[in-house]
Scaffold this motif. Sequence first.
Motif, PDB file in Angstrom:
ATOM      1  N   ALA A  15     -39.933 -16.736  94.558  1.00 18.11           N
ATOM      2  CA  ALA A  15     -38.601 -15.986  95.450  1.00 18.11           C
ATOM      3  C   ALA A  15     -39.890 -15.005  95.991  1.00 18.11           C
ATOM      4  N   TYR A  16     -40.048 -13.981  94.394  1.00 23.17           N
ATOM      5  CA  TYR A  16     -41.190 -12.883  94.483  1.00 23.17           C
ATOM      6  C   TYR A  16     -42.366 -13.379  94.644  1.00 23.17           C
ATOM      7  N   ASP A  33     -35.444  -3.587  93.919  1.00 28.56           N
ATOM      8  CA  ASP A  33     -34.122  -4.303  93.126  1.00 28.56           C
ATOM      9  C   ASP A  33     -34.765  -5.592  92.590  1.00 28.56           C
ATOM     10  N   ASP A  34     -36.311  -5.922  93.180  1.00 28.74           N
ATOM     11  CA  ASP A  34     -36.616  -7.373  92.928  1.00 28.74           C
ATOM     12  C   ASP A  34     -37.921  -6.942  91.968  1.00 28.74           C
ATOM     13  N   HIS A  35     -37.971  -8.368  91.150  1.00 26.55           N
ATOM     14  CA  HIS A  35     -38.870  -8.178  90.562  1.00 26.55           C
ATOM     15  C   HIS A  35     -39.547  -9.970  89.967  1.00 26.55           C
ATOM     16  N   GLU A  40     -33.846 -14.315  94.138  1.00 28.25           N
ATOM     17  CA  GLU A  40     -34.027 -13.117  95.028  1.00 28.25           C
ATOM     18  C   GLU A  40     -34.957 -12.783  95.227  1.00 28.25           C
ATOM     19  N   ALA A  41     -34.798 -12.201  96.833  1.00 33.38           N
ATOM     20  CA  ALA A  41     -36.576 -11.601  96.555  1.00 33.38           C
ATOM     21  C   ALA A  41     -36.412 -11.159  98.168  1.00 33.38           C
ATOM     22  N   VAL A  42     -35.928  -9.446  98.431  1.00 34.87           N
ATOM     23  CA  VAL A  42     -35.372  -8.839  99.631  1.00 34.87           C
ATOM     24  C   VAL A  42     -36.792  -8.524 100.564  1.00 34.87           C
ATOM     25  N   VAL A  43     -37.927  -9.296 101.381  1.00 36.94           N
ATOM     26  CA  VAL A  43     -38.360  -8.159 102.659  1.00 36.94           C
ATOM     27  C   VAL A  43     -37.877  -7.459 103.015  1.00 36.94           C
ATOM     28  N   LEU A  50     -36.050 -10.353 105.702  1.00 35.04           N
ATOM     29  CA  LEU A  50     -36.078 -11.850 104.833  1.00 35.04           C
ATOM     30  C   LEU A  50     -35.694 -11.600 103.534  1.00 35.04           C
ATOM     31  N   LEU A  51     -34.633 -12.791 103.319  1.00 32.84           N
ATOM     32  CA  LEU A  51     -34.242 -12.550 102.494  1.00 32.84           C
ATOM     33  C   LEU A  51     -34.587 -13.976 101.717  1.00 32.84           C
ATOM     34  N   PHE A  52     -34.997 -13.899 100.378  1.00 27.99           N
ATOM     35  CA  PHE A  52     -35.819 -15.301  99.865  1.00 27.99           C
ATOM     36  C   PHE A  52     -34.877 -15.785  98.659  1.00 27.99           C
ATOM     37  N   ILE A  53     -34.192 -16.689  98.389  1.00 33.27           N
ATOM     38  CA  ILE A  53     -33.500 -17.818  97.768  1.00 33.27           C
ATOM     39  C   ILE A  53     -34.347 -18.844  97.245  1.00 33.27           C
TER      40      ILE A  53
END
Length: 125
Positions: A15-16, A33-35, A40-43, A50-53
């Motif tokens: 995701a990241y 909040d993304d590392h 999960e990571a949000v752009v 966009l949400l990546f799972i």
Amino acid sequence: MSSLVRHVTIDCADAYVLAGFWAKVLDGRLSDDDHPGDPEAVVESAGADLLFIQVPEGKTVKNRIHLDLQPQDRTRDEEVERLLALGATLVGDHRRPDGTGWATLADPEGNEFCVERSKAERDAS
């Protein structure tokens, strides 16, 4: 009031990393909040977020849904070259000699997306 799309969600292996690619594509930013290693990571971008799972299975067939990108400050062909330099691959070239058409690319995990002509290119034809 009707519903609004909050995110377009994309399943992926990392995701990241994939969110980092798309943040560059969209001139967006990863959520604070993304590392690395997060599932999960949000752009966040000027368009849709966009949400990546992260999921255990890989992509096996053509996308059922995909993004169509329209460059804002460059031509379609300039944008295709920029995205290829970021790590996308050309999957299908549907550009025509008269300047119409689009290019189908894939992100680093194989998710297809299209690059259309810019508004300026459309207005000029």
